[in-house]
Motif scaffolding. Structure first.
Motif, PDB file in Angstrom:
ATOM      1  N   ARG A   1     -24.281  25.265 -33.909  1.00 35.75           N
ATOM      2  CA  ARG A   1     -23.332  26.114 -33.164  1.00 35.75           C
ATOM      3  C   ARG A   1     -24.001  27.427 -32.784  1.00 35.75           C
ATOM      4  N   SER A   2     -23.707  27.874 -31.587  1.00 34.81           N
ATOM      5  CA  SER A   2     -24.364  29.075 -31.069  1.00 34.81           C
ATOM      6  C   SER A   2     -23.980  30.335 -31.816  1.00 34.81           C
ATOM      7  N   ASP A   3     -22.808  30.343 -32.466  1.00 36.87           N
ATOM      8  CA  ASP A   3     -22.406  31.539 -33.204  1.00 36.87           C
ATOM      9  C   ASP A   3     -22.900  31.516 -34.650  1.00 36.87           C
ATOM     10  N   GLY A   4     -23.563  30.421 -35.065  1.00 39.07           N
ATOM     11  CA  GLY A   4     -24.088  30.309 -36.418  1.00 39.07           C
ATOM     12  C   GLY A   4     -23.022  30.076 -37.467  1.00 39.07           C
ATOM     13  N   ALA A   5     -21.752  30.001 -37.043  1.00 40.20           N
ATOM     14  CA  ALA A   5     -20.655  29.774 -37.985  1.00 40.20           C
ATOM     15  C   ALA A   5     -20.715  28.343 -38.515  1.00 40.20           C
ATOM     16  N   SER A   6     -20.215  28.183 -39.702  1.00 40.15           N
ATOM     17  CA  SER A   6     -20.169  26.839 -40.283  1.00 40.15           C
ATOM     18  C   SER A   6     -19.328  25.930 -39.403  1.00 40.15           C
ATOM     19  N   PRO A   7     -19.775  24.694 -39.225  1.00 38.49           N
ATOM     20  CA  PRO A   7     -18.999  23.766 -38.401  1.00 38.49           C
ATOM     21  C   PRO A   7     -17.665  23.435 -39.074  1.00 38.49           C
ATOM     22  N   THR A   8     -16.692  23.147 -38.245  1.00 36.73           N
ATOM     23  CA  THR A   8     -15.379  22.765 -38.746  1.00 36.73           C
ATOM     24  C   THR A   8     -15.329  21.259 -38.967  1.00 36.73           C
ATOM     25  N   ASP A   9     -14.289  20.809 -39.652  1.00 31.23           N
ATOM     26  CA  ASP A   9     -14.076  19.362 -39.793  1.00 31.23           C
ATOM     27  C   ASP A   9     -13.921  18.725 -38.414  1.00 31.23           C
ATOM     28  N   GLU A  10     -13.290  19.455 -37.503  1.00 31.40           N
ATOM     29  CA  GLU A  10     -13.107  18.951 -36.144  1.00 31.40           C
ATOM     30  C   GLU A  10     -14.455  18.770 -35.440  1.00 31.40           C
ATOM     31  N   ASP A  11     -15.393  19.712 -35.638  1.00 32.28           N
ATOM     32  CA  ASP A  11     -16.730  19.578 -35.047  1.00 32.28           C
ATOM     33  C   ASP A  11     -17.384  18.283 -35.511  1.00 32.28           C
ATOM     34  N   GLU A  12     -17.303  18.020 -36.807  1.00 28.07           N
ATOM     35  CA  GLU A  12     -17.909  16.805 -37.343  1.00 28.07           C
ATOM     36  C   GLU A  12     -17.203  15.552 -36.828  1.00 28.07           C
TER      37      GLU A  12
ATOM     38  N   LEU B   1     -29.757  30.025 -37.042  1.00 25.08           N
ATOM     39  CA  LEU B   1     -28.406  29.485 -36.917  1.00 25.08           C
ATOM     40  C   LEU B   1     -28.148  28.362 -37.912  1.00 25.08           C
ATOM     41  N   ALA B   2     -28.887  28.330 -39.008  1.00 22.06           N
ATOM     42  CA  ALA B   2     -28.813  27.217 -39.954  1.00 22.06           C
ATOM     43  C   ALA B   2     -27.406  26.963 -40.469  1.00 22.06           C
ATOM     44  N   GLY B   3     -26.586  28.003 -40.586  1.00 21.41           N
ATOM     45  CA  GLY B   3     -25.230  27.812 -41.084  1.00 21.41           C
ATOM     46  C   GLY B   3     -24.377  26.967 -40.158  1.00 21.41           C
ATOM     47  N   GLY B   4     -24.697  26.933 -38.884  1.00 20.35           N
ATOM     48  CA  GLY B   4     -23.911  26.186 -37.914  1.00 20.35           C
ATOM     49  C   GLY B   4     -24.378  24.764 -37.692  1.00 20.35           C
ATOM     50  N   PHE B   5     -25.266  24.275 -38.539  1.00 22.56           N
ATOM     51  CA  PHE B   5     -25.838  22.937 -38.377  1.00 22.56           C
ATOM     52  C   PHE B   5     -24.841  21.857 -38.775  1.00 22.56           C
ATOM     53  N   VAL B   6     -24.759  20.805 -37.963  1.00 24.31           N
ATOM     54  CA  VAL B   6     -24.022  19.591 -38.340  1.00 24.31           C
ATOM     55  C   VAL B   6     -24.772  18.401 -37.746  1.00 24.31           C
ATOM     56  N   GLY B   7     -24.946  17.372 -38.550  1.00 23.65           N
ATOM     57  CA  GLY B   7     -25.626  16.155 -38.109  1.00 23.65           C
ATOM     58  C   GLY B   7     -24.838  14.945 -38.569  1.00 23.65           C
ATOM     59  N   VAL B   8     -24.773  13.942 -37.700  1.00 20.36           N
ATOM     60  CA  VAL B   8     -24.055  12.709 -38.034  1.00 20.36           C
ATOM     61  C   VAL B   8     -24.932  11.508 -37.692  1.00 20.36           C
ATOM     62  N   PRO B   9     -24.779  10.415 -38.429  1.00 19.40           N
ATOM     63  CA  PRO B   9     -25.613   9.243 -38.168  1.00 19.40           C
ATOM     64  C   PRO B   9     -25.132   8.437 -36.968  1.00 19.40           C
ATOM     65  N   LEU B  10     -26.068   7.747 -36.333  1.00 20.37           N
ATOM     66  CA  LEU B  10     -25.745   6.732 -35.337  1.00 20.37           C
ATOM     67  C   LEU B  10     -25.900   5.399 -36.045  1.00 20.37           C
ATOM     68  N   VAL B  11     -24.855   4.595 -36.033  1.00 20.14           N
ATOM     69  CA  VAL B  11     -24.838   3.354 -36.792  1.00 20.14           C
ATOM     70  C   VAL B  11     -24.544   2.194 -35.856  1.00 20.14           C
ATOM     71  N   THR B  12     -25.367   1.145 -35.941  1.00 18.77           N
ATOM     72  CA  THR B  12     -25.079  -0.107 -35.248  1.00 18.77           C
ATOM     73  C   THR B  12     -25.218  -1.240 -36.249  1.00 18.77           C
ATOM     74  N   GLN B  13     -24.240  -2.109 -36.237  1.00 18.68           N
ATOM     75  CA  GLN B  13     -24.199  -3.258 -37.142  1.00 18.68           C
ATOM     76  C   GLN B  13     -24.439  -2.847 -38.595  1.00 18.68           C
ATOM     77  N   GLY B  14     -23.828  -1.737 -39.009  1.00 20.67           N
ATOM     78  CA  GLY B  14     -23.921  -1.277 -40.385  1.00 20.67           C
ATOM     79  C   GLY B  14     -25.251  -0.639 -40.767  1.00 20.67           C
ATOM     80  N   LYS B  15     -26.132  -0.459 -39.819  1.00 13.65           N
ATOM     81  CA  LYS B  15     -27.452   0.106 -40.090  1.00 13.65           C
ATOM     82  C   LYS B  15     -27.604   1.442 -39.361  1.00 13.65           C
ATOM     83  N   VAL B  16     -28.079   2.457 -40.081  1.00 16.21           N
ATOM     84  CA  VAL B  16     -28.323   3.760 -39.462  1.00 16.21           C
ATOM     85  C   VAL B  16     -29.566   3.647 -38.583  1.00 16.21           C
ATOM     86  N   VAL B  17     -29.383   3.930 -37.291  1.00 17.23           N
ATOM     87  CA  VAL B  17     -30.488   3.817 -36.336  1.00 17.23           C
ATOM     88  C   VAL B  17     -30.876   5.154 -35.728  1.00 17.23           C
TER      89      VAL B  17
END
Length: 183
Positions: free
Chosen positions: A124-135, A101-117
């Motif tokens: 996605r279960s259908d393997g479809a590319s994530p949408t802008d809305e998903d991100e 399902l690699a095509g459906g992968f989306v990852g976002v950072p968790l940030v506190t006080q300007g630092k990625v933590v």
């Protein structure tokens, strides 16, 4: 919160996602522990984005990312997964979450006080590319998780400070008692 238009989501589906995100925010408020918040975050990240699997990773003392909560991922695999935050992380995460399902992968950072933590990632279960809305939704969820993470860090720091102050007070009381006994 205004979400970008998406060709594969109806207005009703968008409203439902926003409603779920709002409910999750309230659930975070009533959560009794950081672990409960992390588990809520991954289960709802999967639900809201239609993902088969999700992970929430936090940095450890050495700067490596470790999975702290997961949904739809083999716990034995999760337990062994740790990785430095570098360019090969996404490839390893795709394997962890399901290479088919690699095509459906989306990852976002968790940030506190300007630092990625940390990182919140889904596939996605259908393997479809994530949408802008998903991100956008996943980023909003990551932002909501970051606040309790910072609160937990501050609480730990405050607890350490209180413990140190108590140790100093006890040391001074013992010293004063010794001085009084010697006099």
């Amino acid at each position: 919160m205004e979400l970008p238009a998406s060709s594969d989501r109806s207005d009703g589906a968008q409203a439902e996602r926003v409603r779920k995100l709002t409910q999750l925010s309230r659930a975070f408020t009533y959560a009794l522990s950081l672990e409960e918040i992390l588990e809520l975050a991954v289960s709802q990240a999967a639900s809201i984005t239609g993902a088969e699997s999700a992970v929430l990773m936090l940095t450890d003392a050495a700067g490596n990312l470790r999975v702290r909560a997961s949904h739809g991922v083999d716990p034995a695999v999760v337990e062994r997964f740790e990785h430095p935050a570098n360019e090969s992380l996404v490839t390893r995460l795709r394997g962890l979450l399901g290479a088919h399902l690699a095509g459906g992968f989306v990852g976002v950072p968790l940030v506190t006080q300007g630092k990625v933590v940390g990182l919140l990632a889904t596939v996605r279960s259908d393997g479809a590319s994530p949408t802008d809305e998903d991100e956008t939704i996943l980023s909003s969820l990551a932002d909501q998780v970051a606040a309790p993470l910072e609160n937990a860090r501050l609480a730990k720091q405050l607890g350490s400070s209180a413990l140190l102050a108590e140790n100093v007070r006890l040391y001074e009381a013992e010293r004063d008692a010794r001085i009084a006994a010697e006099a």
